[in-house]
Design an enzyme around this catalytic site. Structure first.
Site, PDB file in Angstrom:
ATOM      1  N   LEU A   1       0.839  -1.200   0.000  1.00 12.32           N
ATOM      2  CA  LEU A   1       0.000   0.000   0.000  1.00 12.32           C
ATOM      3  C   LEU A   1       0.873   1.249   0.000  1.00 12.32           C
ATOM      4  O   LEU A   1       1.900   1.308   0.684  1.00 12.32           O
ATOM      5  CB  LEU A   1      -0.917   0.017   1.220  1.00 12.32           C
ATOM      6  CG  LEU A   1      -1.839  -1.194   1.422  1.00 12.32           C
ATOM      7  CD1 LEU A   1      -2.883  -0.858   2.471  1.00 12.32           C
ATOM      8  CD2 LEU A   1      -2.496  -1.632   0.135  1.00 12.32           C
TER       9      LEU A   1
ATOM     10  N   ASN B   1       4.565  -8.266   6.478  1.00 15.69           N
ATOM     11  CA  ASN B   1       5.498  -7.776   7.510  1.00 15.69           C
ATOM     12  C   ASN B   1       4.963  -6.575   8.270  1.00 15.69           C
ATOM     13  O   ASN B   1       5.726  -5.836   8.893  1.00 15.69           O
ATOM     14  CB  ASN B   1       6.826  -7.407   6.851  1.00 15.69           C
ATOM     15  CG  ASN B   1       6.671  -6.299   5.823  1.00 15.69           C
ATOM     16  OD1 ASN B   1       5.642  -6.196   5.186  1.00 15.69           O
ATOM     17  ND2 ASN B   1       7.680  -5.463   5.671  1.00 15.69           N
ATOM     18  N   GLU B   2       3.644  -6.380   8.241  1.00 13.49           N
ATOM     19  CA  GLU B   2       3.048  -5.199   8.871  1.00 13.49           C
ATOM     20  C   GLU B   2       3.491  -5.006  10.321  1.00 13.49           C
ATOM     21  O   GLU B   2       3.694  -3.888  10.781  1.00 13.49           O
ATOM     22  CB  GLU B   2       1.510  -5.273   8.814  1.00 13.49           C
ATOM     23  CG  GLU B   2       0.898  -4.906   7.469  1.00 13.49           C
ATOM     24  CD  GLU B   2       0.905  -6.052   6.470  1.00 13.49           C
ATOM     25  OE1 GLU B   2       1.548  -7.086   6.725  1.00 13.49           O
ATOM     26  OE2 GLU B   2       0.268  -5.911   5.421  1.00 13.49           O
TER      27      GLU B   2
ATOM     28  N   GLY C   1       1.193  -5.290   1.345  1.00 15.71           N
ATOM     29  CA  GLY C   1       0.138  -5.322   0.315  1.00 15.71           C
ATOM     30  C   GLY C   1       0.593  -5.968  -0.990  1.00 15.71           C
ATOM     31  O   GLY C   1      -0.222  -6.539  -1.724  1.00 15.71           O
TER      32      GLY C   1
HETATM   33  C1  LIG Z   1      -6.496   4.967   4.562  1.00  9.82           C
HETATM   34  C2  LIG Z   1      -7.236   3.899   5.262  1.00  9.82           C
HETATM   35  C3  LIG Z   1      -6.364   3.183   6.213  1.00  9.82           C
HETATM   36  C4  LIG Z   1      -7.079   2.032   6.840  1.00  9.82           C
HETATM   37  C5  LIG Z   1      -6.187   1.497   7.898  1.00  9.82           C
HETATM   38  C6  LIG Z   1      -6.365   0.078   8.102  1.00  9.82           C
HETATM   39  C7  LIG Z   1      -5.330  -0.733   8.276  1.00  9.82           C
HETATM   40  C8  LIG Z   1      -3.928  -0.313   8.141  1.00  9.82           C
HETATM   41  C9  LIG Z   1      -3.300  -0.814   6.877  1.00  9.82           C
HETATM   42  C10 LIG Z   1      -2.670  -2.120   7.104  1.00  9.82           C
HETATM   43  C11 LIG Z   1      -2.139  -2.691   5.874  1.00  9.82           C
HETATM   44  C12 LIG Z   1      -0.971  -2.344   5.372  1.00  9.82           C
HETATM   45  C13 LIG Z   1      -0.430  -2.996   4.208  1.00  9.82           C
HETATM   46  C14 LIG Z   1       0.707  -2.290   3.529  1.00  9.82           C
HETATM   47  O1  LIG Z   1       0.995  -2.645   2.431  1.00  9.82           O
HETATM   48  S1  LIG Z   1       1.507  -0.994   4.313  1.00  9.82           S
HETATM   49  C15 LIG Z   1       2.885  -0.672   3.270  1.00  9.82           C
HETATM   50  C16 LIG Z   1       3.965  -1.581   3.651  1.00  9.82           C
HETATM   51  N1  LIG Z   1       5.074  -1.503   2.766  1.00  9.82           N
HETATM   52  C17 LIG Z   1       6.250  -1.126   3.158  1.00  9.82           C
HETATM   53  O2  LIG Z   1       6.455  -0.767   4.300  1.00  9.82           O
HETATM   54  C18 LIG Z   1       7.336  -1.160   2.121  1.00  9.82           C
HETATM   55  C19 LIG Z   1       8.422  -0.324   2.575  1.00  9.82           C
HETATM   56  N2  LIG Z   1       9.400  -0.244   1.523  1.00  9.82           N
HETATM   57  C20 LIG Z   1      10.458  -1.061   1.444  1.00  9.82           C
HETATM   58  O3  LIG Z   1      10.617  -1.992   2.189  1.00  9.82           O
HETATM   59  C21 LIG Z   1      11.452  -0.732   0.389  1.00  9.82           C
HETATM   60  O4  LIG Z   1      11.192   0.546  -0.096  1.00  9.82           O
HETATM   61  C22 LIG Z   1      11.467  -1.732  -0.807  1.00  9.82           C
HETATM   62  C23 LIG Z   1      10.069  -1.925  -1.384  1.00  9.82           C
HETATM   63  C24 LIG Z   1      12.046  -3.077  -0.355  1.00  9.82           C
HETATM   64  C25 LIG Z   1      12.387  -1.147  -1.897  1.00  9.82           C
HETATM   65  O5  LIG Z   1      13.644  -0.856  -1.361  1.00  9.82           O
HETATM   66  P1  LIG Z   1      14.671   0.048  -2.201  1.00  9.82           P
HETATM   67  O6  LIG Z   1      14.808  -0.474  -3.573  1.00  9.82           O
HETATM   68  O7  LIG Z   1      15.888   0.161  -1.370  1.00  9.82           O
HETATM   69  O8  LIG Z   1      13.932   1.438  -2.343  1.00  9.82           O
HETATM   70  P2  LIG Z   1      13.766   2.603  -1.234  1.00  9.82           P
HETATM   71  O9  LIG Z   1      13.479   2.011   0.103  1.00  9.82           O
HETATM   72  O10 LIG Z   1      14.909   3.539  -1.350  1.00  9.82           O
HETATM   73  O11 LIG Z   1      12.413   3.296  -1.739  1.00  9.82           O
HETATM   74  C26 LIG Z   1      12.408   4.038  -2.946  1.00  9.82           C
HETATM   75  C27 LIG Z   1      11.330   5.102  -2.821  1.00  9.82           C
HETATM   76  O12 LIG Z   1      10.042   4.453  -2.723  1.00  9.82           O
HETATM   77  C28 LIG Z   1       9.354   4.964  -1.576  1.00  9.82           C
HETATM   78  N3  LIG Z   1       8.495   3.887  -1.031  1.00  9.82           N
HETATM   79  C29 LIG Z   1       8.872   2.684  -0.611  1.00  9.82           C
HETATM   80  N4  LIG Z   1       7.819   1.967  -0.197  1.00  9.82           N
HETATM   81  C30 LIG Z   1       6.740   2.767  -0.349  1.00  9.82           C
HETATM   82  C31 LIG Z   1       5.335   2.597  -0.061  1.00  9.82           C
HETATM   83  N5  LIG Z   1       4.842   1.454   0.443  1.00  9.82           N
HETATM   84  N6  LIG Z   1       4.523   3.623  -0.320  1.00  9.82           N
HETATM   85  C32 LIG Z   1       4.993   4.779  -0.829  1.00  9.82           C
HETATM   86  N7  LIG Z   1       6.309   5.012  -1.119  1.00  9.82           N
HETATM   87  C33 LIG Z   1       7.158   3.999  -0.871  1.00  9.82           C
HETATM   88  C34 LIG Z   1      10.481   5.332  -0.624  1.00  9.82           C
HETATM   89  O13 LIG Z   1      10.000   6.231   0.337  1.00  9.82           O
HETATM   90  C35 LIG Z   1      11.464   5.953  -1.575  1.00  9.82           C
HETATM   91  O14 LIG Z   1      10.998   7.243  -1.892  1.00  9.82           O
HETATM   92  P3  LIG Z   1      12.022   8.450  -2.089  1.00  9.82           P
HETATM   93  O15 LIG Z   1      12.936   8.046  -3.200  1.00  9.82           O
HETATM   94  O16 LIG Z   1      11.160   9.618  -2.423  1.00  9.82           O
HETATM   95  O17 LIG Z   1      12.739   8.595  -0.784  1.00  9.82           O
END
Ligand SMILES: CCCCC/C=C\CCC/C=C/CC(=O)SCCNC(=O)CCNC(=O)[C@H](O)C(C)(C)COP(=O)(O)OP(=O)(O)OC[C@H]1O[C@@H](n2cnc3c(N)ncnc32)[C@H](O)[C@@H]1OP(=O)(O)O
Length: 229
Positions: free
Chosen positions: A105, A174-175, A150
Protein backbone atom coordinates in the site's frame (compact mmCIF):
# COMPACT_ATOMS: atom_id res chain seq x y z
CA UNK A 1 7.00 -23.33 -16.14
CA UNK A 2 4.89 -25.74 -14.18
CA UNK A 3 2.32 -24.94 -11.56
CA UNK A 4 0.71 -26.95 -8.78
CA UNK A 5 -2.90 -27.61 -8.02
CA UNK A 6 -5.35 -25.35 -6.23
CA UNK A 7 -8.58 -25.89 -4.41
CA UNK A 8 -10.42 -23.07 -6.14
CA UNK A 9 -12.25 -23.46 -9.44
CA UNK A 10 -15.71 -23.55 -10.91
CA UNK A 11 -15.01 -21.42 -13.97
CA UNK A 12 -15.38 -22.54 -17.56
CA UNK A 13 -12.05 -20.90 -18.23
CA UNK A 14 -10.19 -23.19 -15.89
CA UNK A 15 -8.33 -25.99 -17.65
CA UNK A 16 -9.86 -29.45 -17.28
CA UNK A 17 -6.63 -30.84 -15.94
CA UNK A 18 -5.77 -29.39 -12.56
CA UNK A 19 -2.09 -29.14 -13.45
CA UNK A 20 -1.58 -26.42 -16.00
CA UNK A 21 1.41 -25.28 -17.96
CA UNK A 22 1.99 -21.85 -19.36
CA UNK A 23 4.40 -21.38 -22.25
CA UNK A 24 5.65 -17.86 -22.76
CA UNK A 25 7.99 -18.16 -25.75
CA UNK A 26 8.71 -15.19 -28.02
CA UNK A 27 6.31 -14.59 -30.94
CA UNK A 28 8.03 -15.76 -34.11
CA UNK A 29 5.69 -15.20 -37.04
CA UNK A 30 3.18 -12.69 -38.28
CA UNK A 31 0.01 -14.64 -37.49
CA UNK A 32 1.17 -14.88 -33.92
CA UNK A 33 1.86 -11.16 -33.71
CA UNK A 34 -1.53 -10.24 -35.09
CA UNK A 35 -3.18 -12.03 -32.20
CA UNK A 36 -1.52 -9.81 -29.66
CA UNK A 37 -3.49 -7.01 -28.06
CA UNK A 38 -1.73 -4.39 -26.00
CA UNK A 39 -3.09 -1.66 -23.84
CA UNK A 40 -1.31 0.69 -21.53
CA UNK A 41 -2.40 2.97 -18.75
CA UNK A 42 0.14 5.14 -16.95
CA UNK A 43 0.88 2.57 -14.25
CA UNK A 44 -0.03 -0.75 -15.86
CA UNK A 45 0.73 -2.32 -19.24
CA UNK A 46 -1.27 -5.27 -20.51
CA UNK A 47 -0.34 -7.64 -23.35
CA UNK A 48 -2.87 -10.28 -24.32
CA UNK A 49 -1.96 -13.10 -26.67
CA UNK A 50 -5.34 -14.26 -27.96
CA UNK A 51 -3.82 -17.39 -29.49
CA UNK A 52 -2.84 -18.70 -26.04
CA UNK A 53 -5.46 -16.80 -24.06
CA UNK A 54 -2.78 -15.50 -21.70
CA UNK A 55 -2.40 -11.87 -20.70
CA UNK A 56 0.63 -10.38 -18.98
CA UNK A 57 -0.10 -7.41 -16.76
CA UNK A 58 3.06 -5.47 -15.96
CA UNK A 59 3.24 -2.92 -13.16
CA UNK A 60 5.17 0.15 -14.26
CA UNK A 61 4.81 2.63 -11.43
CA UNK A 62 8.26 3.72 -10.23
CA UNK A 63 9.91 3.81 -7.85
CA UNK A 64 8.33 0.77 -6.14
CA UNK A 65 4.90 -0.01 -7.68
CA UNK A 66 3.20 1.15 -4.49
CA UNK A 67 -0.53 0.55 -4.44
CA UNK A 68 -1.91 4.07 -4.64
CA UNK A 69 -5.55 4.88 -5.38
CA UNK A 70 -4.62 5.55 -9.03
CA UNK A 71 -2.69 2.30 -9.28
CA UNK A 72 -5.51 0.25 -7.75
CA UNK A 73 -8.10 1.89 -9.98
CA UNK A 74 -6.07 1.14 -13.10
CA UNK A 75 -5.49 -2.41 -11.89
CA UNK A 76 -9.21 -3.07 -11.42
CA UNK A 77 -10.11 -1.55 -14.78
CA UNK A 78 -7.44 -3.62 -16.56
CA UNK A 79 -8.60 -6.80 -14.85
CA UNK A 80 -12.24 -6.08 -15.70
CA UNK A 81 -11.35 -5.56 -19.36
CA UNK A 82 -9.59 -8.92 -19.44
CA UNK A 83 -12.55 -10.58 -17.69
CA UNK A 84 -14.82 -9.29 -20.44
CA UNK A 85 -12.53 -10.52 -23.21
CA UNK A 86 -13.60 -14.09 -23.83
CA UNK A 87 -10.28 -14.87 -25.52
CA UNK A 88 -8.48 -14.32 -22.21
CA UNK A 89 -8.22 -17.36 -19.94
CA UNK A 90 -5.37 -16.45 -17.69
CA UNK A 91 -3.41 -13.47 -16.48
CA UNK A 92 0.14 -13.19 -15.22
CA UNK A 93 0.75 -10.20 -12.95
CA UNK A 94 4.34 -9.06 -12.73
CA UNK A 95 6.55 -5.99 -12.51
CA UNK A 96 8.25 -4.01 -15.22
CA UNK A 97 10.60 -2.54 -12.61
CA UNK A 98 13.87 -4.14 -11.60
CA UNK A 99 14.01 -5.60 -8.06
CA UNK A 100 10.48 -4.69 -6.95
CA UNK A 101 7.21 -6.55 -7.49
CA UNK A 102 5.24 -4.14 -5.29
CA UNK A 103 6.07 -2.28 -2.05
CA UNK A 104 2.47 -2.70 -0.91
CA UNK A 105 0.00 0.00 0.00
CA UNK A 106 1.16 3.49 -0.80
CA UNK A 107 2.07 4.91 2.57
CA UNK A 108 1.38 8.44 1.37
CA UNK A 109 -2.27 7.46 0.85
CA UNK A 110 -2.60 6.73 4.55
CA UNK A 111 -1.12 9.92 5.88
CA UNK A 112 -2.76 13.34 6.25
CA UNK A 113 -5.67 12.59 3.94
CA UNK A 114 -9.33 13.49 4.45
CA UNK A 115 -11.68 10.81 5.84
CA UNK A 116 -13.42 10.74 2.43
CA UNK A 117 -10.17 10.11 0.59
CA UNK A 118 -9.16 7.44 3.15
CA UNK A 119 -12.51 5.72 2.61
CA UNK A 120 -12.07 5.81 -1.14
CA UNK A 121 -8.56 4.40 -0.87
CA UNK A 122 -9.52 1.60 1.48
CA UNK A 123 -12.45 0.66 -0.75
CA UNK A 124 -10.06 0.45 -3.69
CA UNK A 125 -7.75 -1.88 -1.73
CA UNK A 126 -10.69 -4.17 -0.95
CA UNK A 127 -11.92 -3.96 -4.54
CA UNK A 128 -8.53 -5.10 -5.83
CA UNK A 129 -8.63 -8.11 -3.51
CA UNK A 130 -12.23 -9.02 -4.34
CA UNK A 131 -11.72 -8.74 -8.09
CA UNK A 132 -8.49 -10.71 -8.13
CA UNK A 133 -9.69 -13.40 -5.72
CA UNK A 134 -13.01 -13.77 -7.51
CA UNK A 135 -11.60 -13.71 -11.02
CA UNK A 136 -12.86 -16.26 -13.52
CA UNK A 137 -9.42 -16.31 -15.08
CA UNK A 138 -6.46 -18.33 -13.89
CA UNK A 139 -4.31 -15.79 -12.06
CA UNK A 140 -0.56 -16.10 -11.63
CA UNK A 141 1.86 -13.82 -9.78
CA UNK A 142 5.34 -13.82 -11.33
CA UNK A 143 7.15 -12.18 -8.42
CA UNK A 144 10.30 -10.69 -9.87
CA UNK A 145 11.31 -8.56 -6.91
CA UNK A 146 10.52 -7.65 -3.31
CA UNK A 147 6.93 -8.03 -2.30
CA UNK A 148 6.21 -6.85 1.25
CA UNK A 149 2.79 -6.32 2.89
CA UNK A 150 0.14 -5.32 0.32
CA UNK A 151 2.43 -6.57 -2.48
CA UNK A 152 2.44 -9.95 -0.77
CA UNK A 153 -1.36 -9.80 -0.40
CA UNK A 154 -1.69 -9.30 -4.14
CA UNK A 155 0.57 -12.30 -4.83
CA UNK A 156 -1.29 -14.46 -2.28
CA UNK A 157 -4.60 -13.54 -3.86
CA UNK A 158 -3.53 -15.11 -7.16
CA UNK A 159 -4.09 -18.80 -7.86
CA UNK A 160 -0.39 -19.51 -8.38
CA UNK A 161 2.91 -17.86 -7.47
CA UNK A 162 6.36 -18.06 -8.98
CA UNK A 163 9.20 -16.07 -7.44
CA UNK A 164 12.60 -15.13 -8.79
CA UNK A 165 15.37 -16.47 -6.57
CA UNK A 166 17.46 -13.60 -5.31
CA UNK A 167 18.57 -13.23 -1.69
CA UNK A 168 17.60 -9.54 -1.77
CA UNK A 169 13.95 -10.30 -2.60
CA UNK A 170 11.60 -10.86 0.32
CA UNK A 171 7.90 -11.65 0.49
CA UNK A 172 5.60 -11.60 3.47
CA UNK A 173 2.97 -9.80 5.49
CA UNK A 174 5.50 -7.78 7.51
CA UNK A 175 3.05 -5.20 8.87
CA UNK A 176 4.01 -6.01 12.47
CA UNK A 177 7.52 -4.76 11.73
CA UNK A 178 5.94 -1.46 10.69
CA UNK A 179 3.92 -1.22 13.91
CA UNK A 180 0.60 -1.93 12.23
CA UNK A 181 -1.71 -4.92 12.30
CA UNK A 182 -2.41 -6.82 9.10
CA UNK A 183 -6.18 -6.65 8.48
CA UNK A 184 -7.96 -9.94 9.15
CA UNK A 185 -8.67 -10.57 5.48
CA UNK A 186 -4.95 -10.20 4.66
CA UNK A 187 -4.36 -12.84 7.34
CA UNK A 188 -7.14 -15.07 5.99
CA UNK A 189 -5.68 -14.93 2.48
CA UNK A 190 -2.34 -16.11 3.84
CA UNK A 191 -3.97 -18.84 5.93
CA UNK A 192 -5.68 -20.12 2.79
CA UNK A 193 -2.30 -20.56 1.13
CA UNK A 194 0.14 -21.65 3.84
CA UNK A 195 -2.05 -22.66 6.77
CA UNK A 196 -2.66 -21.36 10.28
CA UNK A 197 0.62 -22.20 12.01
CA UNK A 198 2.92 -20.65 9.43
CA UNK A 199 0.69 -17.58 9.18
CA UNK A 200 0.56 -17.13 12.94
CA UNK A 201 4.34 -17.14 13.22
CA UNK A 202 4.86 -15.01 10.11
CA UNK A 203 2.42 -12.33 11.25
CA UNK A 204 3.57 -12.24 14.85
CA UNK A 205 7.17 -11.69 13.77
CA UNK A 206 6.43 -9.74 10.58
CA UNK A 207 8.60 -12.16 8.59
CA UNK A 208 9.78 -11.65 5.04
CA UNK A 209 10.76 -14.88 3.28
CA UNK A 210 13.26 -15.59 0.53
CA UNK A 211 11.98 -17.61 -2.44
CA UNK A 212 13.51 -20.96 -1.30
CA UNK A 213 12.22 -20.50 2.28
CA UNK A 214 8.78 -19.63 1.02
CA UNK A 215 8.83 -22.66 -1.27
CA UNK A 216 9.64 -24.87 1.71
CA UNK A 217 6.59 -23.50 3.50
CA UNK A 218 4.37 -24.28 0.50
CA UNK A 219 3.82 -20.73 -0.64
CA UNK A 220 4.24 -22.06 -4.17
CA UNK A 221 5.43 -25.04 -6.10
CA UNK A 222 8.04 -23.36 -8.25
CA UNK A 223 10.65 -20.67 -8.20
CA UNK A 224 12.73 -19.24 -10.91
CA UNK A 225 16.53 -19.06 -10.84
CA UNK A 226 16.76 -16.09 -13.14
CA UNK A 227 16.54 -12.70 -11.48
CA UNK A 228 14.02 -11.57 -14.10
CA UNK A 229 11.23 -13.89 -15.11
C1 LIG B 1 -6.50 4.97 4.56
C2 LIG B 1 -7.24 3.90 5.26
C3 LIG B 1 -6.36 3.18 6.21
C4 LIG B 1 -7.08 2.03 6.84
C5 LIG B 1 -6.19 1.50 7.90
C6 LIG B 1 -6.36 0.08 8.10
C7 LIG B 1 -5.33 -0.73 8.28
C8 LIG B 1 -3.93 -0.31 8.14
C9 LIG B 1 -3.30 -0.81 6.88
C10 LIG B 1 -2.67 -2.12 7.10
C11 LIG B 1 -2.14 -2.69 5.87
C12 LIG B 1 -0.97 -2.34 5.37
C13 LIG B 1 -0.43 -3.00 4.21
C14 LIG B 1 0.71 -2.29 3.53
O1 LIG B 1 1.00 -2.64 2.43
S1 LIG B 1 1.51 -0.99 4.31
C15 LIG B 1 2.89 -0.67 3.27
C16 LIG B 1 3.97 -1.58 3.65
N1 LIG B 1 5.07 -1.50 2.77
C17 LIG B 1 6.25 -1.13 3.16
O2 LIG B 1 6.46 -0.77 4.30
C18 LIG B 1 7.34 -1.16 2.12
C19 LIG B 1 8.42 -0.32 2.57
N2 LIG B 1 9.40 -0.24 1.52
C20 LIG B 1 10.46 -1.06 1.44
O3 LIG B 1 10.62 -1.99 2.19
C21 LIG B 1 11.45 -0.73 0.39
O4 LIG B 1 11.19 0.55 -0.10
C22 LIG B 1 11.47 -1.73 -0.81
C23 LIG B 1 10.07 -1.92 -1.38
C24 LIG B 1 12.05 -3.08 -0.36
C25 LIG B 1 12.39 -1.15 -1.90
O5 LIG B 1 13.64 -0.86 -1.36
P1 LIG B 1 14.67 0.05 -2.20
O6 LIG B 1 14.81 -0.47 -3.57
O7 LIG B 1 15.89 0.16 -1.37
O8 LIG B 1 13.93 1.44 -2.34
P2 LIG B 1 13.77 2.60 -1.23
O9 LIG B 1 13.48 2.01 0.10
O10 LIG B 1 14.91 3.54 -1.35
O11 LIG B 1 12.41 3.30 -1.74
C26 LIG B 1 12.41 4.04 -2.95
C27 LIG B 1 11.33 5.10 -2.82
O12 LIG B 1 10.04 4.45 -2.72
C28 LIG B 1 9.35 4.96 -1.58
N3 LIG B 1 8.49 3.89 -1.03
C29 LIG B 1 8.87 2.68 -0.61
N4 LIG B 1 7.82 1.97 -0.20
C30 LIG B 1 6.74 2.77 -0.35
C31 LIG B 1 5.33 2.60 -0.06
N5 LIG B 1 4.84 1.45 0.44
N6 LIG B 1 4.52 3.62 -0.32
C32 LIG B 1 4.99 4.78 -0.83
N7 LIG B 1 6.31 5.01 -1.12
C33 LIG B 1 7.16 4.00 -0.87
C34 LIG B 1 10.48 5.33 -0.62
O13 LIG B 1 10.00 6.23 0.34
C35 LIG B 1 11.46 5.95 -1.57
O14 LIG B 1 11.00 7.24 -1.89
P3 LIG B 1 12.02 8.45 -2.09
O15 LIG B 1 12.94 8.05 -3.20
O16 LIG B 1 11.16 9.62 -2.42
O17 LIG B 1 12.74 8.60 -0.78
Amino acid sequence: MGFGTVSRGGSSRWPDQRLCTVEMGPPCHTSCLSRRKSSSSPKIKVDLDSSTGIAVMKFQSPPVNSLSLDFLTEFCISLEKLEMDRSCRGVVVTSALPKIFSAGLDIMEMYGKSPERCGEFWKAVQEMWLKLYGSNMVTIAAINGSSPAGGCLMALTCDYRIMAENPRYGIGLNETQLGIVAPFWFKDTMVNTVGHRTTELALELGLLYSAPDALRLAWWTSWCRRTRC
